[in-house]
Design a protein around this motif. Structure first.
Motif, PDB file in Angstrom:
ATOM      1  N   LEU A 270      -8.778  44.615  55.430  1.00 34.30           N
ATOM      2  CA  LEU A 270      -8.308  44.857  54.067  1.00 34.30           C
ATOM      3  C   LEU A 270      -9.036  43.954  53.088  1.00 34.30           C
ATOM      4  O   LEU A 270      -9.485  44.370  52.040  1.00 34.30           O
ATOM      5  CB  LEU A 270      -6.816  44.532  53.998  1.00 34.30           C
ATOM      6  CG  LEU A 270      -5.896  45.724  53.805  1.00 34.30           C
ATOM      7  CD1 LEU A 270      -4.475  45.273  53.910  1.00 34.30           C
ATOM      8  CD2 LEU A 270      -6.168  46.377  52.451  1.00 34.30           C
TER       9      LEU A 270
ATOM     10  N   PHE B 209       4.641  37.813  46.061  1.00 38.70           N
ATOM     11  CA  PHE B 209       4.749  38.912  47.028  1.00 38.70           C
ATOM     12  C   PHE B 209       3.709  39.999  46.757  1.00 38.70           C
ATOM     13  O   PHE B 209       3.004  40.449  47.673  1.00 38.70           O
ATOM     14  CB  PHE B 209       6.161  39.496  46.970  1.00 38.70           C
ATOM     15  CG  PHE B 209       6.301  40.791  47.719  1.00 38.70           C
ATOM     16  CD1 PHE B 209       6.316  40.801  49.092  1.00 38.70           C
ATOM     17  CD2 PHE B 209       6.391  41.994  47.039  1.00 38.70           C
ATOM     18  CE1 PHE B 209       6.426  41.990  49.793  1.00 38.70           C
ATOM     19  CE2 PHE B 209       6.497  43.186  47.716  1.00 38.70           C
ATOM     20  CZ  PHE B 209       6.525  43.184  49.107  1.00 38.70           C
TER      21      PHE B 209
ATOM     22  N   SER C  83       1.074  40.676  49.612  1.00 33.45           N
ATOM     23  CA  SER C  83       1.407  41.776  50.511  1.00 33.45           C
ATOM     24  C   SER C  83       0.369  42.887  50.456  1.00 33.45           C
ATOM     25  O   SER C  83       0.230  43.663  51.385  1.00 33.45           O
ATOM     26  CB  SER C  83       2.761  42.362  50.136  1.00 33.45           C
ATOM     27  OG  SER C  83       2.653  42.986  48.870  1.00 33.45           O
TER      28      SER C  83
ATOM     29  N   PRO D 280       0.049  42.160  55.106  1.00 34.63           N
ATOM     30  CA  PRO D 280       1.374  42.766  55.050  1.00 34.63           C
ATOM     31  C   PRO D 280       2.433  41.993  55.842  1.00 34.63           C
ATOM     32  O   PRO D 280       3.586  41.929  55.435  1.00 34.63           O
ATOM     33  CB  PRO D 280       1.155  44.151  55.670  1.00 34.63           C
ATOM     34  CG  PRO D 280      -0.295  44.419  55.510  1.00 34.63           C
ATOM     35  CD  PRO D 280      -0.980  43.090  55.561  1.00 34.63           C
TER      36      PRO D 280
ATOM     37  N   ARG E 280       2.739  38.736  56.315  1.00 37.44           N
ATOM     38  CA  ARG E 280       3.247  37.643  55.490  1.00 37.44           C
ATOM     39  C   ARG E 280       4.020  38.198  54.320  1.00 37.44           C
ATOM     40  O   ARG E 280       4.996  37.603  53.872  1.00 37.44           O
ATOM     41  CB  ARG E 280       2.088  36.799  55.000  1.00 37.44           C
ATOM     42  CG  ARG E 280       1.557  35.957  56.109  1.00 37.44           C
ATOM     43  CD  ARG E 280       0.240  35.372  55.734  1.00 37.44           C
ATOM     44  NE  ARG E 280      -0.330  34.698  56.878  1.00 37.44           N
ATOM     45  CZ  ARG E 280      -1.593  34.389  56.996  1.00 37.44           C
ATOM     46  NH1 ARG E 280      -2.434  34.725  56.045  1.00 37.44           N
ATOM     47  NH2 ARG E 280      -2.033  33.766  58.043  1.00 37.44           N
ATOM     48  N   GLY E 281       3.583  39.360  53.854  1.00 33.78           N
ATOM     49  CA  GLY E 281       4.312  40.013  52.768  1.00 33.78           C
ATOM     50  C   GLY E 281       5.767  40.219  53.151  1.00 33.78           C
ATOM     51  O   GLY E 281       6.661  39.971  52.350  1.00 33.78           O
ATOM     52  N   SER E 282       6.012  40.646  54.397  1.00 32.77           N
ATOM     53  CA  SER E 282       7.410  40.915  54.759  1.00 32.77           C
ATOM     54  C   SER E 282       8.213  39.624  54.824  1.00 32.77           C
ATOM     55  O   SER E 282       9.395  39.621  54.511  1.00 32.77           O
ATOM     56  CB  SER E 282       7.510  41.695  56.067  1.00 32.77           C
ATOM     57  OG  SER E 282       6.478  41.381  56.925  1.00 32.77           O
TER      58      SER E 282
ATOM     59  N   LEU F 146       9.072  38.858  51.362  1.00 29.20           N
ATOM     60  CA  LEU F 146      10.076  39.816  50.886  1.00 29.20           C
ATOM     61  C   LEU F 146      11.465  39.422  51.388  1.00 29.20           C
ATOM     62  O   LEU F 146      12.454  39.522  50.656  1.00 29.20           O
ATOM     63  CB  LEU F 146       9.710  41.228  51.358  1.00 29.20           C
ATOM     64  CG  LEU F 146      10.558  42.337  50.762  1.00 29.20           C
ATOM     65  CD1 LEU F 146      10.388  42.394  49.260  1.00 29.20           C
ATOM     66  CD2 LEU F 146      10.219  43.678  51.372  1.00 29.20           C
TER      67      LEU F 146
ATOM     68  N   PHE G 245      13.886  46.115  45.660  1.00 31.05           N
ATOM     69  CA  PHE G 245      13.706  45.642  47.025  1.00 31.05           C
ATOM     70  C   PHE G 245      13.383  46.823  47.939  1.00 31.05           C
ATOM     71  O   PHE G 245      12.480  46.766  48.772  1.00 31.05           O
ATOM     72  CB  PHE G 245      14.969  44.927  47.500  1.00 31.05           C
ATOM     73  CG  PHE G 245      14.864  44.444  48.909  1.00 31.05           C
ATOM     74  CD1 PHE G 245      14.185  43.272  49.198  1.00 31.05           C
ATOM     75  CD2 PHE G 245      15.424  45.171  49.951  1.00 31.05           C
ATOM     76  CE1 PHE G 245      14.062  42.828  50.500  1.00 31.05           C
ATOM     77  CE2 PHE G 245      15.310  44.739  51.254  1.00 31.05           C
ATOM     78  CZ  PHE G 245      14.630  43.567  51.541  1.00 31.05           C
TER      79      PHE G 245
ATOM     80  N   PHE H  15       9.859  47.852  47.411  1.00 25.82           N
ATOM     81  CA  PHE H  15       8.915  46.926  48.036  1.00 25.82           C
ATOM     82  C   PHE H  15       8.881  47.148  49.545  1.00 25.82           C
ATOM     83  O   PHE H  15       7.831  47.144  50.175  1.00 25.82           O
ATOM     84  CB  PHE H  15       9.315  45.472  47.769  1.00 25.82           C
ATOM     85  CG  PHE H  15       9.164  45.070  46.344  1.00 25.82           C
ATOM     86  CD1 PHE H  15       8.178  45.647  45.551  1.00 25.82           C
ATOM     87  CD2 PHE H  15       9.983  44.109  45.788  1.00 25.82           C
ATOM     88  CE1 PHE H  15       8.033  45.270  44.236  1.00 25.82           C
ATOM     89  CE2 PHE H  15       9.845  43.731  44.467  1.00 25.82           C
ATOM     90  CZ  PHE H  15       8.874  44.313  43.687  1.00 25.82           C
TER      91      PHE H  15
ATOM     92  N   LEU I 267       5.815  48.246  51.940  1.00 26.90           N
ATOM     93  CA  LEU I 267       5.290  47.466  53.059  1.00 26.90           C
ATOM     94  C   LEU I 267       5.259  48.281  54.342  1.00 26.90           C
ATOM     95  O   LEU I 267       4.326  48.196  55.126  1.00 26.90           O
ATOM     96  CB  LEU I 267       6.175  46.246  53.293  1.00 26.90           C
ATOM     97  CG  LEU I 267       5.791  44.954  52.613  1.00 26.90           C
ATOM     98  CD1 LEU I 267       6.702  43.848  53.096  1.00 26.90           C
ATOM     99  CD2 LEU I 267       4.350  44.586  52.897  1.00 26.90           C
TER     100      LEU I 267
END
Lengths: 138, 645, 175
Positions: free
Chosen positions: A4, B291, B295, B308, B310-312, B315, C17, C20, C24
């Motif tokens: 990415l 975020f 993310s 992604p 780490r994004g979660s 979140l 939320f 988001f 994800l």
């Protein structure tokens, strides 16, 4: 993750391996002689999204495809087409995605355009109780 | 051993944070003085340990210890020292460690110096702060250990993303983090106050320096980030309404609103619930910003650390903190009285208008940024929301805001007479009208928004000094000067924006050495193309001399840089700054016939955008120093009076 | 203040939320599909890319028989990967025409000699003009066109082995 990252950075830092050896289309980096037409083309190009480097406008992108799109835009404007006609020509082919300017008269995007008014009214409604009438006295 | 020591210090800091939270939570429940007394030293110790851990990581980077995975992945031994240093936080793990370090130090600072808040509220604040930090410690220790070793040890590191090798960018992220952490402290104060239901002037005064501090850093961070994007990305633009830029703008908008509402709370004890909500929203925006950046759910040019997974994690933290705080708000704020009321035409009225406009702008930026995500999730359609929407939707509101900004400081608290207000701002109104008239008459090609912006800026620049009118300048408090300078800075930046949008001239040419390029009054002579070498790159540099009218010759040499380690190429724009604007030159590719693509812009007064930003931050700094000094003096006087009794 | 209003921020936060979280969970693709699917092939006429094959115009794509239109380039690595599968399609009876994107005759000829030539006609599109007409956003891409010149399908990216029967089926359905 690595992939990415590379995908994103490829647009800003060109990889050394070449993409295409062919020179860009004639009007990719050549301005139109008529300054008014050039300004119109310029304004439009800044509002069209590059298909390769998806977070850049075609005016900003170094991708060969963006250069070809710029050339097309300039040629069409030079031929007398209106910027809006050129925009809808592209939208017809790539969808609303290609234009940074969401249409007002579309089922999907009209809420965006009434949002400022709705929010402003909501804000006023929220604030209405906060004030005292001028003649209330101390 | 350095890495292991760092990790141990980090674990200890994490454990102390847990202790800090437990002491606070249990202490508040059981109301035990002993717990309250213990929480301060624990907070201080936590700050010290986490700072030690971060210093050790910096040391590892400076030594180029390639046995540490993070160093090997993000640094290289030939890199200039500054970038080794900055490389510490130029990656996910390091930046998270920086984040908890600043948070830990902020906690220690509150524990050391906060004296005016009620003990219970202070304890609740420190407990909330610990609760937020805990999530980040868990994140670091469980899934992103910065001190992880690597076997076998590589001969050299992989280097930093070449685009990030830039002095501006070395300090841009930490600046934003300081801002985010400052907002997290304001958030902790708000949570603490909601828990103890103690929302009043004292609470506002304790929170205000943190909001101000955060706001100064955010202002600087955005200003620097915008300038970085302007010269590093080489497209000559300074703001793209890119998701990541919006992510940094949203906390600033919220912090600006909070800064003004907290003043109402501190001075007039009004807008209690609203201020609490804003404190929660401001921190939410910085979390959401982080975020969005990390993310990768939105496409951005600035996305450097996308992951992604780490994004979660972020979140989850977001849901916990923000969801929790908003539930607390709903449960507790009903019992908080709204505070004193005021008339529409009053200082408070203007500040409420400021807050509402800022909130609406914030909401629009937020909606515009996330709208494509929503639409794609629901209908599957792909669409783009970009500059045309943001400019049109927020521009008029921003101009209204600037107009309110000019009038607000001239109003009296509680109630004022509309007619006398009109008297006081008659001069700025006249100046605005005159400049609008002059601009409409003498310029062409200005958009309505730019025209109004420029005209308004002229009036606002004058109006911003009006609060000093007929005052004894030596006895005027420092924070008033701060406000004056910050408001003036906004006007300055506005002029820069309008000028850049309206008067920029662009030239694209395929030139061979010897050619001349003319832009506005500038004559550029393309002399030659030459190779040059830097510490870890080589480049093709075009030698160009620029001449304004018949003035002196200035060299301006854009480059195409090749970075050896990363096998990539970047374009380095060259800039020539004059008092009345900037000349911006970019070197493109060469063709088979020896012609080089050269792109030149002349941007009149573009630098005012960033000078304005710096003025705004400077105003904030003055206000903060002034407030802190005044608070300190008042406390000393109070203590003296108490001692006399 | 109304009690329910106090819960509004939390409700809004819940909404975001959810957005988001779905953002994800559903990995984002950056594929922009052509809106020309279902519409007639836009009119174009391209010069020939190599000597061995004739030029290509939109009229060639509406001669009663469903065809494939492959967009490729010699500088494109996935195009090499899909070359054997294109040959397989051709052997199964598909007529494949091609547009060479931003390429030189010499490079195209080398590419075809090395990786095979399944194409009936090849037009050369040096400035992506026809690609833009088609709403195509890169190479390789393959369009399925019915006998009347209507685009019925767009395949974005290289054709894999498992795609071959699918594309043959599409050609069959387009008859």
């Amino acid at each position: 993750m690595k992939r990415l990252l590379i995908l994103v950075s490829i647009c800003l830092v060109a990889p050394v391996a070449a993409q295409t050896s062919l020179p860009p289309a004639p009007y990719a980096d050549r301005q139109l002689d008529d300054p008014q037409q050039e300004a119109a083309a310029r304004d439009l190009m800044e509002e069209l999204r590059c298909l390769k480097c998806q977070s850049q406008s075609i005016a900003d992108s170094n991708a060969p495809m963006a250069g070809d799109m710029r050339s097309q835009v300039r040629e069409k404007i030079a031929a007398g087409e209106s910027p809006e006609a050129v925009r809808s020509w592209l939208v017809e082919r790539y969808g609303n995605w290609v234009s940074y300017d969401p249409p007002i008269a579309s089922v999907v995007t009209w809420p965006l355009w009434i949002a400022p008014i709705v929010l402003l009214l909501a804000a006023l409604w929220l604030a209405r109780g906060r004030f005292r009438k001028p003649k209330d006295g101390e | 051993m350095i890495a292991e020591t760092g990790l141990i210090a980090l674990w200890l800091a994490g454990a102390l944070t847990l202790l800090q939270f437990i002491l606070g939570a249990v202490g508040l429940r059981t109301d035990r003085e002993a717990y309250f007394a213990a929480i301060r030293p624990v907070a201080i110790a936590q700050g010290l340990f986490v700072a030690l851990s971060f210093l050790l990581l910096i040391w590892l980077f400076l030594r180029s210890d390639m046995s540490v995975k993070l160093v090997a992945m993000n640094s290289a031994s030939v890199k200039p020292l500054l970038y080794k240093f900055a490389g510490t936080w130029g990656n996910h793990e390091g930046s998270m460690l920086l984040w908890v370090t600043v948070m830990g130090l902020a906690g220690a600072f509150i524990a050391l110096f906060e004296r005016s808040l009620k003990t219970r509220t202070l304890v609740a604040t420190l407990a909330a702060q610990a609760f937020i930090s805990l999530g980040f410690y868990a994140f670091l220790l469980i899934s992103s250990n910065p001190f992880e070793r690597m076997f076998p040890v590589p001969a050299d590191g992989q280097g930093l993303n070449p685009l990030l090798q830039d002095p501006g960018l070395a300090f841009h992220p930490p600046t934003l983090y300081f801002g985010y952490v400052g907002l997290s402290v304001a958030f902790s104060f708000a949570v603490g106050a909601m828990i103890t239901r103690d929302v009043g002037a004292a609470f506002a005064k304790a929170m205000r320096p943190w909001v101000l501090g955060a706001w100064i850093f955010l202002t600087l961070g955005i200003t620097a980030g915008s300038y970085w994007a302007y010269y590093e990305l080489g497209w000559g633009g300074w703001w793209f309404w890119d998701p990541v830029e919006n992510a940094s703008l949203m906390p600033w908008l919220a912090a600006t609103a909070l800064l003004h509402s907290v003043t109402v709370l501190a001075t007039r004890d009004g807008l209690r619930a609203w201020t609490l909500m804003l404190a929660v929203v401001a921190f939410s925006m910085s979390m959401i910003g982080t975020f969005l950046v990390r993310s990768g759910i939105l496409t951005s040019v600035h996305a450097f650390a996308v992951d992604p997974e780490r994004g979660s994690f972020i979140l989850a933290l977001l849901a916990l903190y923000i969801g929790g705080a908003m539930a607390l708000f709903a449960l507790r704020v009903g019992t908080v009285k709204e505070g004193s009321r005021f008339e529409l035409v009053s200082r408070e009225g203007a500040l409420v208008a400021n807050n509402l406009l800022l909130s609406v702008i914030l909401a629009l930026v937020f909606i515009g940024t996330l709208y494509p995500l929503f639409v794609e999730a629901i209908t599957g359609d792909k669409l783009s929301v970009g500059p045309p929407y943001f400019n049109l939707a927020t521009g008029p509101l921003a101009l209204m805001l600037v107009a309110v900004m000019a009038a607000g400081p001239l109003l009296r608290w509680r109630r004022d007479n509309p007619r006398t207000l009109l008297n006081r701002i008659s001069i700025p109104i006249l100046i605005t009208a005159a400049s609008l008239f002059a601009l409409a008459l003498f310029t062409t090609g200005m958009s309505i928004l730019s025209l109004l912006g420029m005209g308004l800026a002229a009036g606002v620049a004058i109006a911003s000094f009006a609060p000093l009118w007929k005052r004894n300048l030596r006895r005027t408090p420092m924070h008033t000067y701060g406000m004056v300078i910050a408001h003036f800075g906004i006007a300055v930046a506005l002029v820069g924006m309008a000028s850049e949008a309206s008067f920029t001239e662009e030239k694209l040419v395929a030139a061979t050495p010897g050619d001349e390029i003319v832009v506005n009054n500038w004559k550029l002579k393309f002399e030659a193309i030459e190779p040059v070498a830097g510490p870890n790159w080589t480049a093709l540099e075009s030698r160009i001399t620029a001449q304004y009218g018949d003035g002196a010759l200035h060299p301006i040499n854009p480059q195409n840089r090749m970075f050896a380690a990363a096998q990539t190429q970047t374009s380095e724009a060259a800039l020539l700054t004059r008092w009345n604007g900037q000349l911006y030159v970019v070197l493109g590719d060469g063709d088979s016939e020896g012609r080089w693509q050269i792109r030149v812009w002349w941007k009149p007064f573009v630098t005012l955008i960033w000078y304005g930003g710096i003025l705004v931050a400077l105003g904030g700094l003055l206000a903060m120093v002034g407030r802190l000094r005044r608070g300190y003096k008042q406390r000393k006087q109070r203590e003296f009076a108490e001692a006399m009794l | 203040m109304n009690r329910w209003l106090l819960w509004l921020p939390l409700a809004l936060f819940g909404l975001f939320f959810a957005a988001f979280a779905t953002g994800l969970i559903m990995p984002k693709d950056n594929i922009i599909e052509s809106k020309m699917v279902g519409k007639p092939m836009p009119a174009f006429s391209l010069p020939g890319a190599v000597e061995q094959r004739p030029a290509l115009s939109s009229a060639d794509l509406a001669e009663g028989k469903p065809t494939l239109l492959n967009i490729f380039a010699s500088w494109c690595v996935p195009c090499i990967a899909e070359a054997p599968h294109l040959l397989a399609l051709q052997q199964a009876g598909a007529e494949i025409n091609a547009i060479a994107s931003r390429d030189t005759p010499q490079d195209i000829a080398n590419f075809l000699n090395r990786w095979g030539n399944p194409y009936s006609r090849i037009g050369t599109d040096t400035t992506s003009k026809v690609q833009l007409e088609l709403g195509s956003s890169g190479v390789p891409e393959t369009f399925v066109i019915d006998g009347n010149g209507i685009i019925v399908h767009q395949h974005i990216g290289d054709i894999r082995e498992e795609d071959v029967p699918k594309i043959l089926k599409l050609l069959e359905d387009a008859k």
